[in-house]
Motif scaffolding. Structure first.
Motif, short mmCIF file in Angstrom:
data_model
loop_
_atom_site.label_atom_id
_atom_site.label_comp_id
_atom_site.label_asym_id
_atom_site.label_seq_id
_atom_site.Cartn_x
_atom_site.Cartn_y
_atom_site.Cartn_z
N LEU A 42 -2.82 -14.73 -30.99
CA LEU A 42 -1.46 -14.33 -30.63
C LEU A 42 -0.63 -14.05 -31.87
O LEU A 42 0.10 -13.05 -31.93
N GLN A 43 -0.75 -14.92 -32.89
CA GLN A 43 0.00 -14.70 -34.13
C GLN A 43 -0.48 -13.46 -34.86
O GLN A 43 0.32 -12.73 -35.45
N TRP A 44 -1.77 -13.19 -34.79
CA TRP A 44 -2.30 -11.97 -35.41
C TRP A 44 -1.75 -10.73 -34.72
O TRP A 44 -1.38 -9.75 -35.39
N LEU A 45 -1.66 -10.77 -33.39
CA LEU A 45 -1.11 -9.64 -32.64
C LEU A 45 0.36 -9.44 -32.97
O LEU A 45 0.82 -8.31 -33.17
N ARG A 46 1.10 -10.53 -33.04
CA ARG A 46 2.52 -10.44 -33.44
C ARG A 46 2.65 -9.85 -34.84
O ARG A 46 3.53 -9.05 -35.12
N SER A 47 1.74 -10.27 -35.72
CA SER A 47 1.76 -9.75 -37.10
C SER A 47 1.47 -8.26 -37.13
O SER A 47 2.11 -7.51 -37.87
N ILE A 97 2.07 -6.04 -34.77
CA ILE A 97 3.25 -5.33 -34.27
C ILE A 97 4.34 -5.31 -35.34
O ILE A 97 4.99 -4.28 -35.58
N PHE A 98 4.52 -6.43 -36.00
CA PHE A 98 5.53 -6.52 -37.07
C PHE A 98 5.23 -5.54 -38.20
O PHE A 98 6.10 -4.78 -38.64
#
Length: 246
Positions: free
Chosen positions: A5-10, A12-13
């Motif tokens: 999830l954090q990788w996906l957020r990263s 997108i960021f």
């Protein structure tokens, strides 16, 4: 699951960060062409946007410590990732760099760099950059501002040792300007390469200014000591296991 999830957020960021670089660059271009203040406004707006979006998109807060430098001087900073550049440029009033010659031709970026007085130099020819910078200052051609340089010459990952290059000392001596050392821990959260961004508190700390007058060798020894010591302290504060220097 949390890592994914954090990788996906990263992802997108990072995607929006580069998209906004293009959008903001184009939006501020007419003002930048007419007035140099437009270039600074565009650069500051973009850097503050990246800091703000990092805080809520990936949980990476950022903090500036110490007195923000102003006036005509040198900032000699620890360099761990793109984010320490973003943080410094977001707060100093008139940033400028010694940059790779190839960036001179980069769309949008090259135009902004030229407008704020960056000095383009071929890779491996930092001596040429030093001579050009000194000559431009002496002749009055170089625009006043804060010259941001990286004494180690490149991004250095946390825990990795890399020598400090004497070019910083030569600039300090020849320009006869105050130098403000800067430390950071951003590499703990924002690596040199890759997509993943860790949540936490990234810090850039401006240290005590070094006034003109020190001998080059003594200056370099002092600079390395204060920057490395302060950076190690910030990284330890961020939870990184700092190994004793050999």
């Amino acid at each position: 699951m949390n890592y994914a999830l954090q990788w996906l957020r990263s992802l997108i960021f990072v995607g929006q960060m580069y998209l906004m670089m293009v959008i903001m660059g184009l939006l501020f271009t007419p003002w930048m062409i007419i007035d140099r203040r437009g270039a600074y406004a565009g650069i500051h707006t973009y850097c503050r946007w990246v800091r703000w979006t990092a805080s809520w998109m990936v949980g990476l807060k950022s903090e500036i410590r110490g007195t923000v430098p102003s006036g005509e001087l040198i900032i000699a900073s620890k360099h761990q990732s793109f984010f320490d550049i973003i943080m410094i440029v977001s707060v100093v009033p008139r940033p400028k760099f010694i940059m790779k010659h190839t960036l001179k031709w980069a769309p949008i970026l090259g135009a902004y760099a030229a407008r704020i007085g960056c000095v383009a130099v071929n890779r491996g020819k930092r001596g040429e950059a030093v001579r050009k910078m000194v000559a431009d200052v002496a002749s009055g051609r170089q625009r006043p501002g804060q010259l941001i340089i990286y004494p180690q010459g490149t991004r250095v990952a946390p825990g990795v040792e890399r020598p400090y290059k004497v070019g910083t000392g030569v600039l300090y001596t020849e320009l006869n300007q105050t130098c403000v050392p800067a430390a950071t821990n951003v590499g703990v959260f924002w690596p040199r390469t890759g997509i993943y961004r860790k949540p936490g508190l990234a810090v850039v700390e401006f240290l005590e200014p070094v006034e003109p007058g020190m001998e080059t060798g003594a200056f370099m020894a002092h600079l390395e000591d204060v920057v490395e010591t302060a950076s190690d302290k910030l990284m330890a504060e961020a939870g990184f296991d700092v190994k004793p220097k050999a």
